[in-house]
Scaffold this motif. Structure first.
Motif, PDB file in Angstrom:
ATOM      1  N   LEU A 102      15.601   9.741   3.401  1.00 66.05           N
ATOM      2  CA  LEU A 102      15.765   8.550   2.505  1.00 66.05           C
ATOM      3  C   LEU A 102      17.548   8.237   2.739  1.00 66.05           C
ATOM      4  O   LEU A 102      17.740   7.061   2.501  1.00 66.05           O
ATOM      5  CB  LEU A 102      15.676   9.170   1.056  1.00 66.05           C
ATOM      6  N   LEU A 103      18.105   9.252   2.746  1.00 65.86           N
ATOM      7  CA  LEU A 103      19.532   9.155   2.637  1.00 65.86           C
ATOM      8  C   LEU A 103      20.115   8.682   4.014  1.00 65.86           C
ATOM      9  O   LEU A 103      21.067   7.421   3.870  1.00 65.86           O
ATOM     10  CB  LEU A 103      20.358  10.519   2.557  1.00 65.86           C
ATOM     11  N   ILE A 104      19.365   8.817   4.894  1.00 68.85           N
ATOM     12  CA  ILE A 104      19.622   8.211   6.295  1.00 68.85           C
ATOM     13  C   ILE A 104      19.635   6.684   6.218  1.00 68.85           C
ATOM     14  O   ILE A 104      20.262   5.912   6.711  1.00 68.85           O
ATOM     15  CB  ILE A 104      18.919   8.908   7.422  1.00 68.85           C
ATOM     16  N   ARG A 105      18.341   6.383   5.701  1.00 66.16           N
ATOM     17  CA  ARG A 105      17.979   4.829   5.633  1.00 66.16           C
ATOM     18  C   ARG A 105      18.864   4.240   4.725  1.00 66.16           C
ATOM     19  O   ARG A 105      19.584   3.013   5.112  1.00 66.16           O
ATOM     20  CB  ARG A 105      16.467   4.696   5.232  1.00 66.16           C
ATOM     21  N   PHE A 129      12.198   0.877  -0.197  1.00 71.89           N
ATOM     22  CA  PHE A 129      12.387   1.506   1.055  1.00 71.89           C
ATOM     23  C   PHE A 129      11.184   2.425   1.562  1.00 71.89           C
ATOM     24  O   PHE A 129      11.254   3.075   2.611  1.00 71.89           O
ATOM     25  CB  PHE A 129      13.748   2.479   0.898  1.00 71.89           C
ATOM     26  N   VAL A 130      10.162   2.316   0.886  1.00 71.98           N
ATOM     27  CA  VAL A 130       8.935   2.994   1.057  1.00 71.98           C
ATOM     28  C   VAL A 130       8.485   2.880   2.215  1.00 71.98           C
ATOM     29  O   VAL A 130       8.191   1.911   2.662  1.00 71.98           O
ATOM     30  CB  VAL A 130       8.067   3.037  -0.284  1.00 71.98           C
ATOM     31  N   SER A 131       8.235   3.866   3.063  1.00 69.75           N
ATOM     32  CA  SER A 131       7.634   3.984   4.425  1.00 69.75           C
ATOM     33  C   SER A 131       6.441   4.897   4.477  1.00 69.75           C
ATOM     34  O   SER A 131       6.236   5.730   3.857  1.00 69.75           O
ATOM     35  CB  SER A 131       8.650   4.189   5.556  1.00 69.75           C
ATOM     36  N   VAL A 188      12.944  11.992  -8.303  1.00 73.39           N
ATOM     37  CA  VAL A 188      14.234  11.235  -8.347  1.00 73.39           C
ATOM     38  C   VAL A 188      14.103  10.684  -7.125  1.00 73.39           C
ATOM     39  O   VAL A 188      14.391   9.439  -6.950  1.00 73.39           O
ATOM     40  CB  VAL A 188      15.290  11.993  -8.448  1.00 73.39           C
ATOM     41  N   GLY A 189      13.826  11.259  -6.116  1.00 69.75           N
ATOM     42  CA  GLY A 189      13.921  10.377  -4.619  1.00 69.75           C
ATOM     43  C   GLY A 189      12.766   9.592  -4.486  1.00 69.75           C
ATOM     44  O   GLY A 189      12.803   8.513  -3.983  1.00 69.75           O
ATOM     45  N   ALA A 190      11.463   9.714  -4.975  1.00 62.89           N
ATOM     46  CA  ALA A 190      10.337   8.661  -4.716  1.00 62.89           C
ATOM     47  C   ALA A 190      10.749   7.762  -5.796  1.00 62.89           C
ATOM     48  O   ALA A 190      10.378   6.509  -5.448  1.00 62.89           O
ATOM     49  CB  ALA A 190       9.070   9.476  -5.522  1.00 62.89           C
ATOM     50  N   LEU A 191      11.248   7.763  -7.098  1.00 62.69           N
ATOM     51  CA  LEU A 191      11.648   6.387  -7.848  1.00 62.69           C
ATOM     52  C   LEU A 191      12.804   5.827  -7.250  1.00 62.69           C
ATOM     53  O   LEU A 191      12.765   4.401  -7.274  1.00 62.69           O
ATOM     54  CB  LEU A 191      11.934   7.090  -9.099  1.00 62.69           C
ATOM     55  N   LEU A 192      13.712   6.452  -6.610  1.00 66.35           N
ATOM     56  CA  LEU A 192      14.782   5.928  -5.811  1.00 66.35           C
ATOM     57  C   LEU A 192      14.276   4.920  -4.691  1.00 66.35           C
ATOM     58  O   LEU A 192      14.307   3.567  -4.552  1.00 66.35           O
ATOM     59  CB  LEU A 192      15.640   6.828  -5.308  1.00 66.35           C
ATOM     60  N   LEU A 193      13.092   5.454  -3.887  1.00 68.40           N
ATOM     61  CA  LEU A 193      12.408   4.631  -2.947  1.00 68.40           C
ATOM     62  C   LEU A 193      11.760   3.426  -3.275  1.00 68.40           C
ATOM     63  O   LEU A 193      12.003   2.490  -3.023  1.00 68.40           O
ATOM     64  CB  LEU A 193      11.469   5.542  -2.256  1.00 68.40           C
ATOM     65  N   LEU A 194      11.069   3.605  -4.357  1.00 63.20           N
ATOM     66  CA  LEU A 194      10.545   2.380  -5.094  1.00 63.20           C
ATOM     67  C   LEU A 194      11.440   1.448  -5.653  1.00 63.20           C
ATOM     68  O   LEU A 194      11.422   0.207  -5.375  1.00 63.20           O
ATOM     69  CB  LEU A 194       9.606   2.968  -6.179  1.00 63.20           C
ATOM     70  N   GLN A 195      12.594   2.124  -6.383  1.00 62.12           N
ATOM     71  CA  GLN A 195      13.551   0.957  -6.816  1.00 62.12           C
ATOM     72  C   GLN A 195      14.065   0.094  -5.631  1.00 62.12           C
ATOM     73  O   GLN A 195      14.330  -1.096  -5.693  1.00 62.12           O
ATOM     74  CB  GLN A 195      14.496   1.639  -7.624  1.00 62.12           C
ATOM     75  N   LEU A 248       0.689  -1.067  -0.003  1.00 61.54           N
ATOM     76  CA  LEU A 248       0.074  -0.050  -0.062  1.00 61.54           C
ATOM     77  C   LEU A 248       0.835   1.315   0.043  1.00 61.54           C
ATOM     78  O   LEU A 248       0.468   2.299  -0.902  1.00 61.54           O
ATOM     79  CB  LEU A 248      -0.956  -0.121   1.155  1.00 61.54           C
ATOM     80  N   VAL A 249       1.943   1.133   0.753  1.00 60.90           N
ATOM     81  CA  VAL A 249       2.806   2.487   0.796  1.00 60.90           C
ATOM     82  C   VAL A 249       3.487   2.559  -0.494  1.00 60.90           C
ATOM     83  O   VAL A 249       3.492   3.818  -0.775  1.00 60.90           O
ATOM     84  CB  VAL A 249       3.913   2.433   1.881  1.00 60.90           C
ATOM     85  N   ASP A 250       3.738   1.649  -1.317  1.00 57.41           N
ATOM     86  CA  ASP A 250       4.220   2.033  -2.507  1.00 57.41           C
ATOM     87  C   ASP A 250       2.902   2.472  -3.455  1.00 57.41           C
ATOM     88  O   ASP A 250       3.276   3.680  -4.246  1.00 57.41           O
ATOM     89  CB  ASP A 250       4.754   0.754  -3.399  1.00 57.41           C
ATOM     90  N   LYS A 251       1.899   2.074  -3.535  1.00 55.56           N
ATOM     91  CA  LYS A 251       0.848   2.672  -4.180  1.00 55.56           C
ATOM     92  C   LYS A 251       0.551   3.809  -3.807  1.00 55.56           C
ATOM     93  O   LYS A 251       0.408   4.979  -4.733  1.00 55.56           O
ATOM     94  CB  LYS A 251      -0.383   1.770  -4.001  1.00 55.56           C
TER      95      LYS A 251
END
Length: 144
Positions: free
Chosen positions: A134-137, A84-86, A74-81, A3-6
């Motif tokens: 994002l970077l911390i994680r 890491f989406v929270s 860029v950040g959102a796509l990186l998270l999805l890739q 769900l978080v990805d969606k």
């Protein structure tokens, strides 16, 4: 798909549709004036000053959708890739998009610069938090 990805993808979509909505409004302001001859093509071939104020505001707002939002994408796509989406990401993403909508609304209506700057600055602050989180994680995840 979680769900978080969606929900993050929906935030990306909302930002994209904001840009498209501004583009459509800009076209409705510009195209009829050029087609009718009210604005000669030569007056707008190089710069926008030949357009009326409303069309210039929409154009500036549209241009602005390719500044901070690019860093968001860029950040959102990186998270999805990275997978890491929270919920924090989703909250920050939607807050960023809401602030971009507020910024655009101010930009194309009253164009109250102090209010517009406040919305822009708040969006920048949220985007900065989004990237820091994002970077911390990424840096804290043990490498394989």
């Amino acid at each position: 798909m979680p769900l978080v990805d969606k929900l993050l993808i929906l935030a990306i979509g909302a930002q994209v549709f904001l840009a498209i909505a501004i583009l459509v409004l800009m076209g409705r302001e510009r195209v009829p004036r050029v087609m009718s001859g009210e604005i000669p093509v030569a007056d707008i071939a190089v710069e926008r000053s030949g357009y009326p104020l409303k069309a210039r505001l929409l154009s500036n707002s549209f241009d602005n959708q390719f500044q901070l939002p690019v860093l968001f994408f860029v950040g959102a796509l990186l998270l999805l890739q990275l997978g890491f989406v929270s919920w924090v990401d989703v909250l920050l993403a939607w807050l960023f998009v809401a602030l971009r909508i507020a910024h655009a609304a101010i930009h194309v209506t009253s164009n109250d610069v102090p209010r517009r700057f406040a919305a822009y600055s708040a969006g920048l602050a949220v985007l900065t938090l989004f990237w820091l989180w994002l970077l911390i994680r990424i840096l804290l995840v043990p490498s394989a």
